[in-house]
Design a protein around this motif. Structure first.
Motif, PDB file in Angstrom:
ATOM      1  N   HIS A 160       0.943   3.986  -2.943  1.00 18.11           N
ATOM      2  CA  HIS A 160       0.641   5.385  -2.633  1.00 18.11           C
ATOM      3  C   HIS A 160       1.789   6.307  -3.059  1.00 18.11           C
TER       4      HIS A 160
ATOM      5  N   SER B 139      -1.099   0.792 -10.341  1.00 16.52           N
ATOM      6  CA  SER B 139      -1.958  -0.313  -9.898  1.00 16.52           C
ATOM      7  C   SER B 139      -1.667  -1.570 -10.714  1.00 16.52           C
TER       8      SER B 139
ATOM      9  N   ARG C 255      -6.932  -1.139  -4.755  1.00 12.09           N
ATOM     10  CA  ARG C 255      -7.311  -0.852  -3.368  1.00 12.09           C
ATOM     11  C   ARG C 255      -8.155  -1.992  -2.779  1.00 12.09           C
TER      12      ARG C 255
ATOM     13  N   ARG D 206       0.834  -1.206   0.000  1.00 12.75           N
ATOM     14  CA  ARG D 206       0.000   0.000   0.000  1.00 12.75           C
ATOM     15  C   ARG D 206       0.872   1.261   0.000  1.00 12.75           C
TER      16      ARG D 206
END
Length: 193
Positions: A59, A120, A183, A55
């Motif tokens: 980010h 992603s 996500r 994550r």
């Protein structure tokens, strides 16, 4: 895409699209570099079972990519005519410069949406889910872009400009889907550990 452009505006539209796409590929080289790094770093984190770092990688790479994409977008917006003229310097191609500049102005709207989508997809490649990354790419390029280009270009009757906006809208939607998918994957990964 070429067939749609040929149908609405002829061979000049295909030339504008081809030249413009080359310029876009040049503009996103820094994002591709970040994307390739994310694959390696995400693979190392996943292999070391440091799932919480995925994550963070996602980010941070998106934030870095956004800064670069926004700068690229602004530069493209401000200097589209000059950029186009570099690639249409001959007498035979000079008449394409205004169209290529217009194409670049439309395309610069999706640059800020690229980092969430690209990073992603890279996360999925890094964790060994290459088919998920492939599915995201197919969904974006072969489904969303084609459908939106068709709707804007033919159904709504905007022609060549509509196809350009359709490409932009399809890419934006594809990148949003990729981001949401990543996500969701992080949430499932956290729930399973």
């Amino acid at each position: 895409m070429n067939a749609m452009l040929m149908r609405v505006a002829g061979s000049d539209a295909v030339e504008v699209y081809t030249a413009g796409e080359r310029l876009i590929m040049f503009a996103i080289i820094p994002l591709i570099g970040i994307e390739m790094a994310v694959v390696s770093v995400a693979g190392a984190a996943y292999g070391g079972r440091h799932y919480d770092k995925l994550r963070v990688i996602h980010h941070f790479s998106i934030l870095l990519g956004l800064v670069i994409a926004l700068c690229t977008s602004i530069i493209t917006w401000l200097f589209s005519s000059q950029i186009a003229s570099i690639f249409t310097y001959s007498v035979e191609t000079a008449y394409l410069a205004p169209s290529i500049a217009a194409f670049l102005v439309v395309m610069c709207f999706f640059y800020p949406f690229l980092p969430p989508g690209m990073m992603s997809s890279s996360i999925f490649q890094g964790v060994g889910k290459g088919m998920t990354s492939f599915a995201i790419t197919v969904l974006r390029e072969l489904v969303f872009v084609i459908i939106f280009a068709w709707i804007f270009g033919f159904v709504l009757g905007f022609g060549e400009l509509g196809i350009w906006w359709g490409i932009t809208a399809g890419d934006i939607l594809g990148c949003v889907v990729a981001y949401v998918w990543a996500r969701t994957y992080f949430q499932r990964l956290r729930a399973n550990t």
